[in-house]
Design a protein around this motif. Sequence first.
Motif, PDB file in Angstrom:
ATOM      1  N   VAL A  96       0.851  -1.191   0.000  1.00 26.35           N
ATOM      2  CA  VAL A  96       0.000   0.000   0.000  1.00 26.35           C
ATOM      3  C   VAL A  96       0.886   1.241   0.000  1.00 26.35           C
ATOM      4  N   ASN A  97       0.300   2.325  -0.465  1.00 31.45           N
ATOM      5  CA  ASN A  97       0.981   3.621  -0.501  1.00 31.45           C
ATOM      6  C   ASN A  97       0.496   4.427   0.701  1.00 31.45           C
ATOM      7  N   VAL A  98       1.400   4.722   1.639  1.00 32.53           N
ATOM      8  CA  VAL A  98       0.981   5.387   2.872  1.00 32.53           C
ATOM      9  C   VAL A  98       0.565   6.840   2.655  1.00 32.53           C
ATOM     10  N   THR A  99       0.829   7.392   1.475  1.00 32.20           N
ATOM     11  CA  THR A  99       0.406   8.773   1.209  1.00 32.20           C
ATOM     12  C   THR A  99      -1.042   8.817   0.714  1.00 32.20           C
ATOM     13  N   GLN A 100      -1.648   7.639   0.489  1.00 32.33           N
ATOM     14  CA  GLN A 100      -3.037   7.570   0.034  1.00 32.33           C
ATOM     15  C   GLN A 100      -3.908   6.947   1.124  1.00 32.33           C
ATOM     16  N   ASN A 125       4.503   1.283   1.735  1.00 28.56           N
ATOM     17  CA  ASN A 125       5.524   1.945   0.924  1.00 28.56           C
ATOM     18  C   ASN A 125       5.427   3.468   0.995  1.00 28.56           C
ATOM     19  N   LYS A 126       6.515   4.109   0.632  1.00 24.18           N
ATOM     20  CA  LYS A 126       6.651   5.572   0.538  1.00 24.18           C
ATOM     21  C   LYS A 126       6.673   6.229   1.913  1.00 24.18           C
ATOM     22  N   ILE A 127       7.289   5.543   2.894  1.00 17.78           N
ATOM     23  CA  ILE A 127       7.380   6.107   4.245  1.00 17.78           C
ATOM     24  C   ILE A 127       8.258   7.358   4.266  1.00 17.78           C
ATOM     25  N   ASP A 128       9.080   7.544   3.210  1.00 17.32           N
ATOM     26  CA  ASP A 128       9.913   8.747   3.124  1.00 17.32           C
ATOM     27  C   ASP A 128       9.080   9.996   2.866  1.00 17.32           C
ATOM     28  N   GLN A 129       7.803   9.811   2.502  1.00 18.22           N
ATOM     29  CA  GLN A 129       6.958  10.952   2.123  1.00 18.22           C
ATOM     30  C   GLN A 129       5.984  11.378   3.228  1.00 18.22           C
ATOM     31  N   ILE A 130       6.049  10.729   4.403  1.00 17.14           N
ATOM     32  CA  ILE A 130       5.170  11.129   5.512  1.00 17.14           C
ATOM     33  C   ILE A 130       5.992  11.327   6.787  1.00 17.14           C
ATOM     34  N   GLU A 134       2.816   9.763  11.741  1.00 16.55           N
ATOM     35  CA  GLU A 134       1.578   9.400  11.042  1.00 16.55           C
ATOM     36  C   GLU A 134       1.448   7.895  10.848  1.00 16.55           C
ATOM     37  N   LEU A 135       2.566   7.176  10.919  1.00 23.97           N
ATOM     38  CA  LEU A 135       2.591   5.756  10.563  1.00 23.97           C
ATOM     39  C   LEU A 135       1.750   4.863  11.482  1.00 23.97           C
ATOM     40  N   PRO A 136       1.835   5.020  12.827  1.00 20.70           N
ATOM     41  CA  PRO A 136       1.066   4.109  13.704  1.00 20.70           C
ATOM     42  C   PRO A 136      -0.429   4.085  13.416  1.00 20.70           C
ATOM     43  N   GLU A 137      -1.013   5.236  13.134  1.00 20.85           N
ATOM     44  CA  GLU A 137      -2.457   5.291  12.851  1.00 20.85           C
ATOM     45  C   GLU A 137      -2.786   4.553  11.548  1.00 20.85           C
ATOM     46  N   ILE A 138      -1.907   4.706  10.541  1.00 17.92           N
ATOM     47  CA  ILE A 138      -2.119   4.014   9.264  1.00 17.92           C
ATOM     48  C   ILE A 138      -2.042   2.505   9.468  1.00 17.92           C
ATOM     49  N   VAL A 139      -1.028   2.074  10.231  1.00 18.15           N
ATOM     50  CA  VAL A 139      -0.858   0.646  10.512  1.00 18.15           C
ATOM     51  C   VAL A 139      -2.089   0.097  11.226  1.00 18.15           C
ATOM     52  N   GLU A 140      -2.582   0.811  12.233  1.00 17.90           N
ATOM     53  CA  GLU A 140      -3.751   0.352  12.987  1.00 17.90           C
ATOM     54  C   GLU A 140      -4.970   0.191  12.094  1.00 17.90           C
ATOM     55  N   GLY A 141      -5.114   1.103  11.119  1.00 16.39           N
ATOM     56  CA  GLY A 141      -6.246   1.031  10.190  1.00 16.39           C
ATOM     57  C   GLY A 141      -6.258  -0.257   9.394  1.00 16.39           C
ATOM     58  N   TYR A 142      -5.065  -0.737   9.019  1.00 15.18           N
ATOM     59  CA  TYR A 142      -4.972  -1.988   8.266  1.00 15.18           C
ATOM     60  C   TYR A 142      -5.038  -3.210   9.172  1.00 15.18           C
ATOM     61  N   LYS A 143      -4.478  -3.107  10.376  1.00 10.95           N
ATOM     62  CA  LYS A 143      -4.484  -4.252  11.305  1.00 10.95           C
ATOM     63  C   LYS A 143      -5.916  -4.647  11.690  1.00 10.95           C
ATOM     64  N   LYS A 144      -6.822  -3.674  11.688  1.00  7.08           N
ATOM     65  CA  LYS A 144      -8.226  -3.965  12.016  1.00  7.08           C
ATOM     66  C   LYS A 144      -8.881  -4.851  10.951  1.00  7.08           C
ATOM     67  N   GLU A 145      -8.316  -4.812   9.730  1.00  3.75           N
ATOM     68  CA  GLU A 145      -8.937  -5.508   8.607  1.00  3.75           C
ATOM     69  C   GLU A 145      -8.623  -6.997   8.575  1.00  3.75           C
ATOM     70  N   MET A 146      -7.370  -7.364   8.869  1.00  3.06           N
ATOM     71  CA  MET A 146      -6.998  -8.774   8.851  1.00  3.06           C
ATOM     72  C   MET A 146      -5.702  -9.000   9.613  1.00  3.06           C
ATOM     73  N   ASP A 147      -5.395 -10.237   9.861  1.00  4.76           N
ATOM     74  CA  ASP A 147      -4.205 -10.602  10.621  1.00  4.76           C
ATOM     75  C   ASP A 147      -3.035 -10.815   9.661  1.00  4.76           C
ATOM     76  N   PHE A 148      -2.174  -9.811   9.552  1.00  4.57           N
ATOM     77  CA  PHE A 148      -1.004  -9.923   8.685  1.00  4.57           C
ATOM     78  C   PHE A 148       0.129 -10.614   9.451  1.00  4.57           C
ATOM     79  N   LYS A 149       0.867 -11.483   8.773  1.00  2.00           N
ATOM     80  CA  LYS A 149       1.972 -12.197   9.415  1.00  2.00           C
ATOM     81  C   LYS A 149       3.079 -11.240   9.827  1.00  2.00           C
TER      82      LYS A 149
END
Length: 303
Positions: A96-100, A125-130, A134-149
């Motif tokens: 995923v693109n973290v700027t979107q 991807n594109k963590i150099d652009q944020i 901001e990253l923890p909130e983005i990660v939490e948004g995806y973790k709610k969706e499914m269990d990633f390894k």
Amino acid sequence: MQENKPFKSGFVSIVGRPNVGKSTLMNTILGEKIAITSDKAQTTRNNIRGIYTTEQEQVVFLDTPGIHKPHHRLGEFMVKNALSSLNDVDLVLFMVNVTQRKGPGDQFIIERLKHIHTPVFLVLNKIDQIHPNELPEIVEGYKKEMDFKEIIPVSAMYGNNLQTLLSDITKYLQPGPQYYAADQVTDHPEYFIVGELVREKILHLTQEEIPHSVAIQMESIERDETTDKLHVRASIIVERESQKGIVIGKRGTMIKEIGTRARKDIENLLGEAIFLELFVKVKKNWRDRPMRLEELGYREEDY
């Protein structure tokens, strides 16, 4: 004495929405340009295989077309191609693109991923652009969706965290054979890559509908006995006469620039000087005609 670790190998599919950086990720890992890149959506049309080999492992990456809502048969081919890659691999990288913002396209892919038994990594991807905050909130948004390894933030462009990604991939691979020679970085023929390099330059130089309406038909790669140069002939396929005029350009300026830029990359790929000859042909509505798609290398058996 410490025992030698067994050699590991496996296939890893990279999936995601268009333009999230899948091709850049694979090219950076391999250290060579195998998949073309541009800022246009749907640049990748086929599954592109890139081979990463060390003394301990061989990872065969599949760079897939961006998953999107198709509007023609070519689009259907691309989406089927990408989704088919989920079935027969050892690991899936959902990129995923973290700027979107997470959108319906991401949700569609996640719903598909929930139904496979293959381990799935979330690659942000594109963590150099944020800002890092901001990253923890983005990660939490995806973790709610499914269990990633694994969840791994990276910058595909600059190589940030790619060693961590490779190390984590290796953990999930099983002992297995070396499928390809150690110095091989793709199993695609030179014909295919040469055609893609020509198409890439058109993507960079044209706008609006042109990039999506273009295909490349390789005619020949033959050595000229007189000059001892490789003579590369390729046809640029468009859907309408008006598009042909744009690709050729006023007094041939556009096609000349396409050829100049493509020749440099092709010479780098082949390791020698070439003579590149480009033609432009109109094949009306080729993206919606099964026979045309097959002629141009988009075959149903590929997925």
